[in-house]
Design an enzyme around this catalytic site. Structure first.
Site, PDB file in Angstrom:
ATOM      1  CG  ASP A 173       3.475  10.823   4.473  1.00 36.51           C
ATOM      2  OD1 ASP A 173       2.198  11.553   3.609  1.00 36.51           O
ATOM      3  OD2 ASP A 173       2.585  10.420   5.935  1.00 36.51           O
ATOM      4  CE  LYS A 218      12.507   8.853  19.827  1.00 36.46           C
ATOM      5  NZ  LYS A 218      12.371   7.209  20.481  1.00 36.46           N
ATOM      6  CE  LYS A 261       3.961   6.672   2.750  1.00 35.59           C
ATOM      7  NZ  LYS A 261       3.533   6.918   4.475  1.00 35.59           N
TER       8      LYS A 261
HETATM    9  P1  IMP Z   1       5.503  14.616   6.566  1.00 30.85           P
HETATM   10  O1  IMP Z   1       5.033  16.513   7.165  1.00 30.85           O
HETATM   11  O2  IMP Z   1       3.667  14.486   6.349  1.00 30.85           O
HETATM   12  O3  IMP Z   1       6.296  14.724   5.954  1.00 30.85           O
HETATM   13  O4  IMP Z   1       5.558  14.238   7.831  1.00 30.85           O
HETATM   14  C1  IMP Z   1       7.319  13.109   7.585  1.00 30.85           C
HETATM   15  C2  IMP Z   1       7.480  12.511   9.057  1.00 30.85           C
HETATM   16  O5  IMP Z   1       6.192  11.915   9.007  1.00 30.85           O
HETATM   17  C3  IMP Z   1       8.468  11.327   8.358  1.00 30.85           C
HETATM   18  O6  IMP Z   1       9.886  12.648   8.977  1.00 30.85           O
HETATM   19  C4  IMP Z   1       8.143  10.539   9.368  1.00 30.85           C
HETATM   20  O7  IMP Z   1       8.851  10.753  11.306  1.00 30.85           O
HETATM   21  C5  IMP Z   1       6.619  10.414   9.285  1.00 30.85           C
HETATM   22  N1  IMP Z   1       6.154   9.542   8.768  1.00 30.85           N
HETATM   23  C6  IMP Z   1       5.330   9.882   7.119  1.00 30.85           C
HETATM   24  N2  IMP Z   1       5.044   8.310   7.028  1.00 30.85           N
HETATM   25  C7  IMP Z   1       5.564   7.729   7.166  1.00 30.85           C
HETATM   26  C8  IMP Z   1       5.908   5.763   6.916  1.00 30.85           C
HETATM   27  O8  IMP Z   1       5.141   5.483   6.367  1.00 30.85           O
HETATM   28  N3  IMP Z   1       5.821   5.508   8.189  1.00 30.85           N
HETATM   29  C9  IMP Z   1       6.861   5.887   9.409  1.00 30.85           C
HETATM   30  N4  IMP Z   1       7.237   7.515   9.507  1.00 30.85           N
HETATM   31  C10 IMP Z   1       6.383   8.660   9.049  1.00 30.85           C
END
Ligand code: IMP
Ligand code: MG
Length: 183
Positions: A106, A46, A134
């Site tokens: 992330d 979302k 990030k």
């Molecule tokens: P990744 O696979 O670790 O890159 O996850 C990314 C997903 O995790 C994003 O699309 C967010 O939904 C969630 N996410 C990662 N970091 C944050 C944060 O600091 N705040 C809120 N959601 C986050």
């Protein structure tokens, strides 16, 4: 009931003005890069819904909008590395130019999976636009971000579509939750 936008547990990181200015720049860049093309924006639900609404309105091209939903962290605040498609696309993307629109990258695990999955459907091109990057927790160091709004520190951020256990998606700015234990 105290007002949500001035909640003292939030520390504003990026103001609404900074965000809207930056998204207009990204939109102009995409408009320029895709001149003469008709890209499909694919929002990842979302979290991307707010960014998607702004970005789409900043792209002065014939575009279409689709959404996908993938499994996320749920209520936990760290990535499991497992990705599951919960809502798939309603259209075929073979031969199409795709721009995946995400709220934040992330670890990069979700996006690596998604980009590969879309590429394997025969898309002509797949690029990534994210409001936030990030970089510190990144596991997939090869993940290329084509359009990035802002880099943020390694803290849990909320607002502008991003949530903490489904809360704060409606904040018109990006904030750090000072104490995640406090409701
Ligand atoms: P990744 O696979 O670790 O890159 O996850 C990314 C997903 O995790 C994003 O699309 C967010 O939904 C969630 N996410 C990662 N970091 C944050 C944060 O600091 N705040 C809120 N959601 C986050
Ligand atoms: Mg997301």
């Amino acid at each position: 009931m105290p007002a949500e936008f001035t909640n003292s547990n939030l520390e504003v990181l990026l103001s609404n003005e900074q965000i809207t200015t930056r998204i207009k720049e990204l939109g102009a860049e995409i408009t320029n890069d895709y001149a003469g093309q008709e890209p499909i924006l694919i929002g990842v639900l979302k979290g991307a819904f707010v960014f998607m609404a702004d970005l789409a309105r900043s792209i002065n091209l014939k575009i279409s909008i689709e959404f996908m939903a993938v499994s996320s962290y749920g209520k936990a605040q760290k990535s499991s590395g497992e990705v599951k498609i919960i809502k798939d696309l309603d259209v075929a993307v073979e031969g199409k130019d795709l721009i995946v629109v995400e709220d934040i990258v992330d670890t990069g695990l979700t996006l690596s999976y998604l980009l590969q999955n879309l590429q394997s459907r025969g898309a002509k091109s797949v690029r990534l636009a994210t409001l936030l990057d990030k970089p510190e927790p990144r596991i997939n160091k090869d993940l290329k971000i084509n359009y990035c709004g802002f880099q943020v520190p390694n803290k849990f951020v909320v607002g502008y579509g991003l949530d903490a256990a489904e809360r704060y998606r409606n904040l018109p700015f990006i904030a750090v939750v000072k104490n995640p234990e406090i409701a």
